[in-house]
Design a protein around this motif. Structure first.
Motif, PDB file in Angstrom:
ATOM      1  N   ARG A 181       0.835  -1.206   0.000  1.00 55.21           N
ATOM      2  CA  ARG A 181       0.000   0.000   0.000  1.00 55.21           C
ATOM      3  C   ARG A 181       0.869   1.256   0.000  1.00 55.21           C
ATOM      4  O   ARG A 181       0.611   2.200  -0.752  1.00 55.21           O
ATOM      5  N   ARG A 182       1.911   1.252   0.802  1.00 58.02           N
ATOM      6  CA  ARG A 182       2.785   2.433   0.872  1.00 58.02           C
ATOM      7  C   ARG A 182       3.609   2.594  -0.408  1.00 58.02           C
ATOM      8  O   ARG A 182       3.667   3.684  -0.988  1.00 58.02           O
ATOM      9  N   ARG A 183       4.260   1.528  -0.848  1.00 59.71           N
ATOM     10  CA  ARG A 183       5.147   1.636  -1.996  1.00 59.71           C
ATOM     11  C   ARG A 183       4.373   1.855  -3.294  1.00 59.71           C
ATOM     12  O   ARG A 183       4.784   2.655  -4.141  1.00 59.71           O
ATOM     13  N   LEU A 184       3.250   1.172  -3.468  1.00 61.13           N
ATOM     14  CA  LEU A 184       2.492   1.336  -4.700  1.00 61.13           C
ATOM     15  C   LEU A 184       1.827   2.701  -4.776  1.00 61.13           C
ATOM     16  O   LEU A 184       1.644   3.245  -5.866  1.00 61.13           O
ATOM     17  N   THR A 185       1.469   3.271  -3.644  1.00 61.73           N
ATOM     18  CA  THR A 185       0.948   4.641  -3.644  1.00 61.73           C
ATOM     19  C   THR A 185       1.999   5.600  -4.190  1.00 61.73           C
ATOM     20  O   THR A 185       1.709   6.470  -5.020  1.00 61.73           O
ATOM     21  N   GLU A 186       3.222   5.401  -3.754  1.00 66.90           N
ATOM     22  CA  GLU A 186       4.343   6.240  -4.220  1.00 66.90           C
ATOM     23  C   GLU A 186       4.591   6.054  -5.711  1.00 66.90           C
ATOM     24  O   GLU A 186       4.725   7.025  -6.464  1.00 66.90           O
ATOM     25  N   ARG A 187       4.634   4.804  -6.172  1.00 65.43           N
ATOM     26  CA  ARG A 187       4.932   4.534  -7.581  1.00 65.43           C
ATOM     27  C   ARG A 187       3.768   4.939  -8.489  1.00 65.43           C
ATOM     28  O   ARG A 187       3.984   5.375  -9.618  1.00 65.43           O
ATOM     29  N   TYR A 188       2.542   4.807  -7.992  1.00 65.62           N
ATOM     30  CA  TYR A 188       1.382   5.190  -8.803  1.00 65.62           C
ATOM     31  C   TYR A 188       1.397   6.695  -9.057  1.00 65.62           C
ATOM     32  O   TYR A 188       1.116   7.151 -10.170  1.00 65.62           O
ATOM     33  N   ALA A 189       1.727   7.462  -8.017  1.00 71.35           N
ATOM     34  CA  ALA A 189       1.807   8.917  -8.181  1.00 71.35           C
ATOM     35  C   ALA A 189       2.886   9.285  -9.192  1.00 71.35           C
ATOM     36  O   ALA A 189       2.702  10.188 -10.022  1.00 71.35           O
ATOM     37  N   HIS A 190       4.013   8.595  -9.144  1.00 75.01           N
ATOM     38  CA  HIS A 190       5.102   8.859 -10.089  1.00 75.01           C
ATOM     39  C   HIS A 190       4.663   8.561 -11.527  1.00 75.01           C
ATOM     40  O   HIS A 190       4.890   9.380 -12.435  1.00 75.01           O
ATOM     41  N   CYS A 191       4.022   7.413 -11.740  1.00 74.49           N
ATOM     42  CA  CYS A 191       3.601   7.036 -13.085  1.00 74.49           C
ATOM     43  C   CYS A 191       2.466   7.920 -13.592  1.00 74.49           C
ATOM     44  O   CYS A 191       2.402   8.239 -14.790  1.00 74.49           O
ATOM     45  N   ALA A 192       1.582   8.329 -12.691  1.00 75.33           N
ATOM     46  CA  ALA A 192       0.484   9.210 -13.088  1.00 75.33           C
ATOM     47  C   ALA A 192       1.022  10.526 -13.623  1.00 75.33           C
ATOM     48  O   ALA A 192       0.473  11.106 -14.571  1.00 75.33           O
ATOM     49  N   GLU A 193       2.107  10.989 -13.044  1.00 77.26           N
ATOM     50  CA  GLU A 193       2.725  12.234 -13.516  1.00 77.26           C
ATOM     51  C   GLU A 193       3.316  12.037 -14.911  1.00 77.26           C
ATOM     52  O   GLU A 193       3.261  12.943 -15.754  1.00 77.26           O
ATOM     53  N   GLN A 194       3.852  10.838 -15.188  1.00 77.23           N
ATOM     54  CA  GLN A 194       4.452  10.576 -16.489  1.00 77.23           C
ATOM     55  C   GLN A 194       3.417  10.547 -17.610  1.00 77.23           C
ATOM     56  O   GLN A 194       3.688  11.005 -18.721  1.00 77.23           O
ATOM     57  N   VAL A 195       2.228  10.004 -17.346  1.00 75.37           N
ATOM     58  CA  VAL A 195       1.221   9.879 -18.407  1.00 75.37           C
ATOM     59  C   VAL A 195       0.401  11.154 -18.582  1.00 75.37           C
ATOM     60  O   VAL A 195      -0.309  11.296 -19.580  1.00 75.37           O
ATOM     61  N   ARG A 196       0.514  12.074 -17.639  1.00 79.60           N
ATOM     62  CA  ARG A 196      -0.304  13.288 -17.707  1.00 79.60           C
ATOM     63  C   ARG A 196       0.000  14.103 -18.949  1.00 79.60           C
ATOM     64  O   ARG A 196      -0.886  14.710 -19.548  1.00 79.60           O
ATOM     65  N   ARG A 197       1.258  14.080 -19.388  1.00 81.53           N
ATOM     66  CA  ARG A 197       1.620  14.875 -20.572  1.00 81.53           C
ATOM     67  C   ARG A 197       1.030  14.294 -21.857  1.00 81.53           C
ATOM     68  O   ARG A 197       1.080  14.931 -22.902  1.00 81.53           O
ATOM     69  N   TYR A 198       0.476  13.084 -21.772  1.00 79.07           N
ATOM     70  CA  TYR A 198      -0.203  12.489 -22.920  1.00 79.07           C
ATOM     71  C   TYR A 198      -1.719  12.617 -22.794  1.00 79.07           C
ATOM     72  O   TYR A 198      -2.465  11.939 -23.502  1.00 79.07           O
ATOM     73  N   GLY A 199      -2.145  13.487 -21.901  1.00 78.81           N
ATOM     74  CA  GLY A 199      -3.571  13.741 -21.732  1.00 78.81           C
ATOM     75  C   GLY A 199      -4.313  12.671 -20.962  1.00 78.81           C
ATOM     76  O   GLY A 199      -5.546  12.614 -21.013  1.00 78.81           O
ATOM     77  N   ILE A 200      -3.597  11.823 -20.226  1.00 79.43           N
ATOM     78  CA  ILE A 200      -4.232  10.740 -19.464  1.00 79.43           C
ATOM     79  C   ILE A 200      -4.336  11.148 -18.000  1.00 79.43           C
ATOM     80  O   ILE A 200      -3.324  11.478 -17.359  1.00 79.43           O
ATOM     81  N   THR A 201      -5.531  11.133 -17.484  1.00 83.34           N
ATOM     82  CA  THR A 201      -5.757  11.403 -16.069  1.00 83.34           C
ATOM     83  C   THR A 201      -5.864  10.077 -15.336  1.00 83.34           C
ATOM     84  O   THR A 201      -6.728   9.257 -15.637  1.00 83.34           O
ATOM     85  N   ALA A 202      -4.971   9.867 -14.406  1.00 82.34           N
ATOM     86  CA  ALA A 202      -4.953   8.593 -13.692  1.00 82.34           C
ATOM     87  C   ALA A 202      -6.211   8.433 -12.849  1.00 82.34           C
ATOM     88  O   ALA A 202      -6.560   9.318 -12.071  1.00 82.34           O
ATOM     89  N   PRO A 203      -6.910   7.304 -12.987  1.00 90.08           N
ATOM     90  CA  PRO A 203      -8.126   7.080 -12.198  1.00 90.08           C
ATOM     91  C   PRO A 203      -7.798   6.592 -10.789  1.00 90.08           C
ATOM     92  O   PRO A 203      -6.623   6.436 -10.427  1.00 90.08           O
ATOM     93  N   GLU A 204      -8.821   6.357 -10.002  1.00 92.46           N
ATOM     94  CA  GLU A 204      -8.623   5.775  -8.687  1.00 92.46           C
ATOM     95  C   GLU A 204      -8.059   4.362  -8.830  1.00 92.46           C
ATOM     96  O   GLU A 204      -8.288   3.691  -9.833  1.00 92.46           O
ATOM     97  N   TRP A 205      -7.333   3.931  -7.822  1.00 92.04           N
ATOM     98  CA  TRP A 205      -6.802   2.584  -7.846  1.00 92.04           C
ATOM     99  C   TRP A 205      -6.978   1.950  -6.474  1.00 92.04           C
ATOM    100  O   TRP A 205      -7.194   2.646  -5.475  1.00 92.04           O
ATOM    101  N   GLN A 206      -6.897   0.644  -6.438  1.00 88.59           N
ATOM    102  CA  GLN A 206      -6.995  -0.052  -5.170  1.00 88.59           C
ATOM    103  C   GLN A 206      -6.267  -1.378  -5.243  1.00 88.59           C
ATOM    104  O   GLN A 206      -5.996  -1.899  -6.335  1.00 88.59           O
ATOM    105  N   LEU A 207      -5.920  -1.904  -4.080  1.00 88.42           N
ATOM    106  CA  LEU A 207      -5.277  -3.203  -4.013  1.00 88.42           C
ATOM    107  C   LEU A 207      -6.326  -4.300  -4.078  1.00 88.42           C
ATOM    108  O   LEU A 207      -7.392  -4.191  -3.464  1.00 88.42           O
ATOM    109  N   ARG A 208      -6.008  -5.358  -4.816  1.00 85.37           N
ATOM    110  CA  ARG A 208      -6.880  -6.519  -4.849  1.00 85.37           C
ATOM    111  C   ARG A 208      -6.043  -7.749  -5.190  1.00 85.37           C
ATOM    112  O   ARG A 208      -5.361  -7.776  -6.218  1.00 85.37           O
TER     113      ARG A 208
END
Length: 249
Positions: free
Chosen positions: A151-178
């Motif tokens: 939960r801690r590490r993936l929250t960090e990595r998800y935020a990093h990746c969301a920033e990378q795709v933003r320049r391509y017009g992609i808004t990162a949706p909500e995510w959850q562990l399953r």
């Protein structure tokens, strides 16, 4: 819905596929299953020649998908959650050490650990437990530790990746562990990304690849050429990272 078997020739290969028709479809849909089967669904009354032409246009992608599924390693033996067994965390192997809290309390040399749980120390995952002879209890303690760290590490990595795709017009949706038995992640029809907590066993670069993969589905909810073109622009090394991640299946 009727299903028929057909094939097309692609170079020296014969690509067999199962063809079904559906009134709900407006275009020809093509999917590859993990067992190597190719399923094609076409709108009702679509001529066979038109379907075969659509399959041939996707032949290169189909071959790459078939090769990918063929490269996925066979399932490993089930975990037993006993002392000496190895488990991974962020790509590294650690040996399981079962520490009885009953024995710890008898020690006068050091202050005992009072609560059940897991501590990573050196090359060992130390499981402190009041039930050292119950592997299923060890499993629950270890899975809870993995989930907390995921939960801690993936929250960090998800935020990093969301920033990378933003320049391509992609808004990162909500995510959850399953926890998913056969998938590292998934992009749902409801527009949510699911990540398997067991991703925490893989290296950080592989975690980023998986998150990028699912984020690309926000723009292209399929595995067609457009999807892979976007993924390649975002992460040119994704084939290598995918192969590395498969080793942790």
């Amino acid at each position: 819905m009727s299903i028929a078997l057909h094939h097309v020739s692609y170079g020296t290969r014969e690509l067999g596929f199962q063809l079904s028709y559906s009134a709900r479809r407006q275009t020809v849909g093509i999917t590859v299953l993990p067992d190597g089967r190719i399923n094609v669904t076409a709108p009702t009354d679509t001529p066979l020649e038109q379907v075969q032409a659509a399959v041939l246009r996707r032949a290169s992608w189909l071959v790459s998908q078939l090769q990918f599924f063929a490269s996925v390693p066979a399932p490993v033996a089930p975990r037993e959650y006993v002392a000496g067994e190895t488990h991974r965390y962020l790509g590294r192997q650690y040996r399981l050490r079962i520490v009885s809290l009953v024995e710890e309390f008898k020690s006068e040399v050091k202050k005992p650990v009072e609560a059940e749980g897991v501590l990573l120390r050196g090359a060992y995952l130390n499981v402190y437990t009041r039930r050292p002879q119950v592997p299923d209890h060890t499993r629950r303690l270890l899975e809870r530790w993995y989930a907390d760290h995921a939960r801690r590490r993936l929250t960090e990595r998800y935020a990093h990746c969301a920033e990378q795709v933003r320049r391509y017009g992609i808004t990162a949706p909500e995510w959850q562990l399953r926890t998913m038995p056969t998938r590292w992640g998934s992009y749902t029809r409801a527009g949510r990304i699911l990540l398997n907590p067991r991703l925490i066993q893989a290296p950080t670069a592989c975690i980023d690849y998986l998150i990028m993969h699912e984020l690309c589905h926000v723009a292209h909810p399929h595995h067609g050429p457009e999807f892979y073109q976007l993924l390649t622009r975002l992460l040119p090394t994704w084939p290598t990272l995918r192969a590395r991640l498969n080793k942790y299946s």
